[in-house]
Design a protein around this motif. Sequence first.
Motif, PDB file in Angstrom:
ATOM      1  N   VAL A 691       0.883  -1.176   0.000  1.00 48.18           N
ATOM      2  CA  VAL A 691       0.000   0.000   0.000  1.00 48.18           C
ATOM      3  C   VAL A 691       0.911   1.213   0.000  1.00 48.18           C
ATOM      4  N   TRP A 692       1.050   1.832  -1.152  1.00 42.21           N
ATOM      5  CA  TRP A 692       2.028   2.910  -1.267  1.00 42.21           C
ATOM      6  C   TRP A 692       1.411   4.304  -1.086  1.00 42.21           C
ATOM      7  N   LYS A 693       0.090   4.386  -0.982  1.00 50.03           N
ATOM      8  CA  LYS A 693      -0.537   5.694  -0.761  1.00 50.03           C
ATOM      9  C   LYS A 693      -1.882   5.533  -0.074  1.00 50.03           C
ATOM     10  N   GLU A 694      -2.258   6.586   0.632  1.00 49.68           N
ATOM     11  CA  GLU A 694      -3.638   6.793   1.097  1.00 49.68           C
ATOM     12  C   GLU A 694      -3.950   8.249   0.852  1.00 49.68           C
ATOM     13  N   GLY A 695      -4.787   8.518  -0.135  1.00 48.87           N
ATOM     14  CA  GLY A 695      -5.062   9.900  -0.493  1.00 48.87           C
ATOM     15  C   GLY A 695      -3.785  10.598  -0.915  1.00 48.87           C
ATOM     16  N   ASN A 696      -3.447  11.706  -0.253  1.00 53.85           N
ATOM     17  CA  ASN A 696      -2.230  12.462  -0.571  1.00 53.85           C
ATOM     18  C   ASN A 696      -1.010  11.996   0.232  1.00 53.85           C
ATOM     19  N   VAL A 697      -1.202  11.009   1.074  1.00 55.59           N
ATOM     20  CA  VAL A 697      -0.095  10.473   1.874  1.00 55.59           C
ATOM     21  C   VAL A 697       0.649   9.425   1.050  1.00 55.59           C
ATOM     22  N   ARG A 698       1.995   9.472   1.070  1.00 54.86           N
ATOM     23  CA  ARG A 698       2.828   8.479   0.388  1.00 54.86           C
ATOM     24  C   ARG A 698       3.588   7.670   1.443  1.00 54.86           C
ATOM     25  N   TYR A 709       7.311   4.414   6.708  1.00 53.86           N
ATOM     26  CA  TYR A 709       7.417   5.871   6.704  1.00 53.86           C
ATOM     27  C   TYR A 709       6.238   6.429   5.915  1.00 53.86           C
ATOM     28  N   ALA A 710       5.595   7.424   6.489  1.00 48.23           N
ATOM     29  CA  ALA A 710       4.444   8.068   5.847  1.00 48.23           C
ATOM     30  C   ALA A 710       4.761   9.546   5.661  1.00 48.23           C
ATOM     31  N   PHE A 711       4.666  10.030   4.409  1.00 49.95           N
ATOM     32  CA  PHE A 711       4.941  11.431   4.098  1.00 49.95           C
ATOM     33  C   PHE A 711       3.617  12.199   4.141  1.00 49.95           C
ATOM     34  N   ILE A 712       3.524  13.091   5.104  1.00 50.79           N
ATOM     35  CA  ILE A 712       2.268  13.781   5.415  1.00 50.79           C
ATOM     36  C   ILE A 712       2.311  15.193   4.823  1.00 50.79           C
ATOM     37  N   PRO A 713       1.382  15.540   3.949  1.00 52.87           N
ATOM     38  CA  PRO A 713       1.417  16.863   3.318  1.00 52.87           C
ATOM     39  C   PRO A 713       0.851  17.988   4.180  1.00 52.87           C
ATOM     40  N   ASP A 714       0.177  17.641   5.298  1.00 52.94           N
ATOM     41  CA  ASP A 714      -0.487  18.690   6.090  1.00 52.94           C
ATOM     42  C   ASP A 714      -0.433  18.333   7.576  1.00 52.94           C
ATOM     43  N   LEU A 715       0.202  19.206   8.380  1.00 54.42           N
ATOM     44  CA  LEU A 715       0.241  19.004   9.835  1.00 54.42           C
ATOM     45  C   LEU A 715      -0.649  20.006  10.579  1.00 54.42           C
ATOM     46  N   SER A 716      -1.407  20.771   9.836  1.00 57.12           N
ATOM     47  CA  SER A 716      -2.243  21.784  10.500  1.00 57.12           C
ATOM     48  C   SER A 716      -3.481  21.165  11.144  1.00 57.12           C
ATOM     49  N   VAL A 717      -3.791  19.892  10.797  1.00 57.86           N
ATOM     50  CA  VAL A 717      -4.954  19.209  11.386  1.00 57.86           C
ATOM     51  C   VAL A 717      -4.566  18.644  12.746  1.00 57.86           C
ATOM     52  N   GLY A 718      -5.533  18.390  13.589  1.00 58.29           N
ATOM     53  CA  GLY A 718      -5.254  17.876  14.929  1.00 58.29           C
ATOM     54  C   GLY A 718      -5.017  16.380  14.959  1.00 58.29           C
ATOM     55  N   GLU A 719      -5.510  15.659  13.933  1.00 61.48           N
ATOM     56  CA  GLU A 719      -5.407  14.209  13.971  1.00 61.48           C
ATOM     57  C   GLU A 719      -5.188  13.668  12.562  1.00 61.48           C
ATOM     58  N   LEU A 722      -4.712   6.764   9.457  1.00 60.58           N
ATOM     59  CA  LEU A 722      -4.125   5.915   8.419  1.00 60.58           C
ATOM     60  C   LEU A 722      -4.687   4.510   8.552  1.00 60.58           C
ATOM     61  N   GLU A 723      -5.297   4.012   7.491  1.00 59.66           N
ATOM     62  CA  GLU A 723      -5.984   2.723   7.548  1.00 59.66           C
ATOM     63  C   GLU A 723      -5.044   1.542   7.321  1.00 59.66           C
ATOM     64  N   SER A 724      -3.946   1.740   6.623  1.00 56.19           N
ATOM     65  CA  SER A 724      -3.111   0.597   6.228  1.00 56.19           C
ATOM     66  C   SER A 724      -1.997   0.300   7.221  1.00 56.19           C
ATOM     67  N   LYS A 749     -10.027   0.835  11.813  1.00 58.78           N
ATOM     68  CA  LYS A 749      -9.524   1.134  10.478  1.00 58.78           C
ATOM     69  C   LYS A 749      -8.044   1.514  10.483  1.00 58.78           C
ATOM     70  N   GLY A 750      -7.288   1.110  11.491  1.00 55.55           N
ATOM     71  CA  GLY A 750      -5.869   1.398  11.491  1.00 55.55           C
ATOM     72  C   GLY A 750      -5.423   2.132  12.721  1.00 55.55           C
ATOM     73  N   VAL A 751      -4.808   3.306  12.517  1.00 61.22           N
ATOM     74  CA  VAL A 751      -4.333   4.103  13.653  1.00 61.22           C
ATOM     75  C   VAL A 751      -4.736   5.556  13.459  1.00 61.22           C
ATOM     76  N   LYS A 752      -4.819   6.256  14.614  1.00 58.38           N
ATOM     77  CA  LYS A 752      -5.038   7.697  14.612  1.00 58.38           C
ATOM     78  C   LYS A 752      -3.908   8.331  15.399  1.00 58.38           C
ATOM     79  N   ILE A 753      -3.248   9.305  14.772  1.00 59.56           N
ATOM     80  CA  ILE A 753      -2.096   9.961  15.399  1.00 59.56           C
ATOM     81  C   ILE A 753      -2.490  11.382  15.748  1.00 59.56           C
ATOM     82  N   THR A 754      -2.247  11.756  16.981  1.00 60.16           N
ATOM     83  CA  THR A 754      -2.546  13.120  17.419  1.00 60.16           C
ATOM     84  C   THR A 754      -1.373  14.031  17.072  1.00 60.16           C
TER      85      THR A 754
END
Length: 779
Positions: A691-698, A709-719, A722-724, A749-754
């Motif tokens: 699974v090489w992507k979820e939405g805009n995450v690589r 390793y997950a490349f996150i395009p936006d850290l302005s959100v609180g949470e 990631l399902e995979s 559905k996976g994990v939630k990171i704060t």
Amino acid sequence: MINNMEKLLKLMLFVAVACISPENMVTAQEKTVPSMRISMQSRIPSESGEGGFITGNRIENWNPHETAIIICDMWDRHWCDGATARVAEMAPAMNELLATARRQGIKIIHAPSDCMDHYTDNPGRKEISQYKDKKTAKLANGDRLPSEENAAWPIDQSDEGCENAECQPHRVWSRQTDLLTIAGGDLISDSGAEIGAYFKNKKIKNVILMGVHTNMCVIGRSFGLRAMKKMGMNVVLMRDMTDLMYNPRRYPYTTHLGGLALMVEYIEKYVCPTVTSSDFTGKAPFVFHEAKKQTEAVVHDRNRNICLPETDYHLKVVTPFVEREPDPDYLHASEAAHEAFRDTKFSVRIHWGIYSIRQMNGESWGFLNLPDEKKQEYNQLYKTFHPAAFDADEWMSFFKRSGLQAFAFTTKHHEGFSMFDTKTRVKRRANYLDRDNPIEDCDVAYSIMETPFKRDVVRELTDAAQKNGIKTDLYFSHPDWYDADFRPYNGHPLTTLSVKTNTVMYGNDIHFDSTKIMTPERTPEETNRLVARHREQLRELLTNYGKIDMLCLDQWLGADVWPETKATIKMIRQLQPDILIRCRGIGNYGDYYTPEGFVPGSKENTNMPWMVIYPLASSFSYDKDGSKYKGASWIIANLADAVAKGGSFMVGIGPDGDGQFHPKAIEQLEETGRWLAVNGEGIYHTRARAVWKEGNVRFTQSKDGRCIYAFIPDLSVGEISLESVRLRPGSDVRLLGYHQPLTWTASEKGVKITVPDDLQNGENRPCEYLWTLKFEDIY
């Protein structure tokens, strides 16, 4: 791709130089009858009239009492240690064959040349020495046959053909190897006159030659294939009971047994048919141990599925003449070399040449659009080329600051100007001021050494790269627009009528252009010069500059020289076995390919590694317009996208005529380097994840699969959800460059990171964009 069993059969037949079919094998029971069924293989001119050959077989019934076997030069020792070893390996199987032949009534003649003194008292020597015939004696020579008049010799044996350079020719033999039995009734002679006279007297008409060496003694002795043919004998070569003298580091750069196959093919075309021992023993043909090892290696190589996607543009271009599966004597770079290529994720591509003096966008392609007067002027620009600001060490320092692992450099672009110290010479070039006589004689290297600069740029760059631990990728253009011998390949300004009448010869993307300068077709002499210069320049690049990690071939030549181009690729593999070769112009003989100007939409479906090549500005060469440079964020986004899909990313820039990069290129690459200093763990030495992507995450993963390793395009959100990703209780989740673990919870559905409050504030983040989460202890 053919299946494994078909591959194995095909390769075994090739390396054993045997094409025997089961229906042609004679059983032991059939051997008891007076006549023998012999399957004779020949190469027959095809009916197409294009000079090709097809393989044909015919069955003959031979009377054993009209048949003889001549054993050529199976000496006790040879000056070449490889030759000695192969004689020793072949002799036991040959001895078994001879025992069978004697029982059938076939006459055996041992012919160890220059050893007759050893056999003076042998009855077999005394008997045959009595036979004389003047007419036969005149025919006992190894001169070429009329059928060979226009035939090209298939291998270069000018170095005497030993693969061990330490072995030097000298006489070391004294007799035939003791592994062959000289039985009562056998004869001994190295004289074609004696042997021929004996055959004439005894009414022997079928002659089988076996022994060594096919390209020298077997074909050329006074009792060899040619001599027997001249004497009117029904002569054949036993193709599985022979060897040759050939050094694989010589043309056509095949394996030792590949050279033997080519020699047998030559004999079948121009001299006589061949047979195998199967017709006499009922067993499988003899196969050298080396052939078995080679077969295993090639089958393993083909099972690696190193092939281009069917959609690849440059594969489609050469499809008319480049075979989809490489020859059985060809191996790709090793698995370790391919792994090292996959570890190399971020590289830079440097295009620099005469076009940089004029700051022409599009590398040298703009040359084709110049009027004739400007073309002539362009070809003189090298006389003013003096890039005083060029500093190879500073380039490498810049590359290291940018986080680059490798660089590619244009040793020669299509314009034909060499940025290295080539010793080759251009003998004919275009004169654009004389349309009536557009080709003129010359004698120039057309290289950096003929400029006021007079410094080997490739030498300085490769030395500096090796000193700094940066991998080297040398770019080389197949076509050459300066050298008239290379017309009309790939946009050459000098065209020929054959481009119009036989376009497929030049590749699927070539079309006749009536605005170009019409010239005569290339002569054989011009074609030979083209092949020789193309090959020699590549030899120079791969022998004069140390270890080269990658060879970036570009464009292609044509069908008429493809066999020679293929030999050149095999030479490259001989010179540097683990170099990764780009596929352009050579199809699946290459090791990697380069999607150009785009990142593929998903992971590829073959095991051939790939590297995106993408210019930072408007083209791969120098762009003076700073607004055209796309920015560090663009580099980083494409780098992460390509790596997530299993590829790598090579950004293209070029220096100006003085050897300096645009300030924007320096700024944006160094900014990328600072990002990699924080996030490189998720890029370098990683592999693609299922699974090489979820939405805009690589995503990427470590080579051992223990980290994601997950490349996150936006850290302005609180949470971040990631399902995979699945984590074990107590696992750490970290943001690369951040000082403490992040809080996370498992979900269905996976994990939630704060995302901590301070990270939601841009000023506290470890980099400006595309942040990397690291997950360990996954399952």
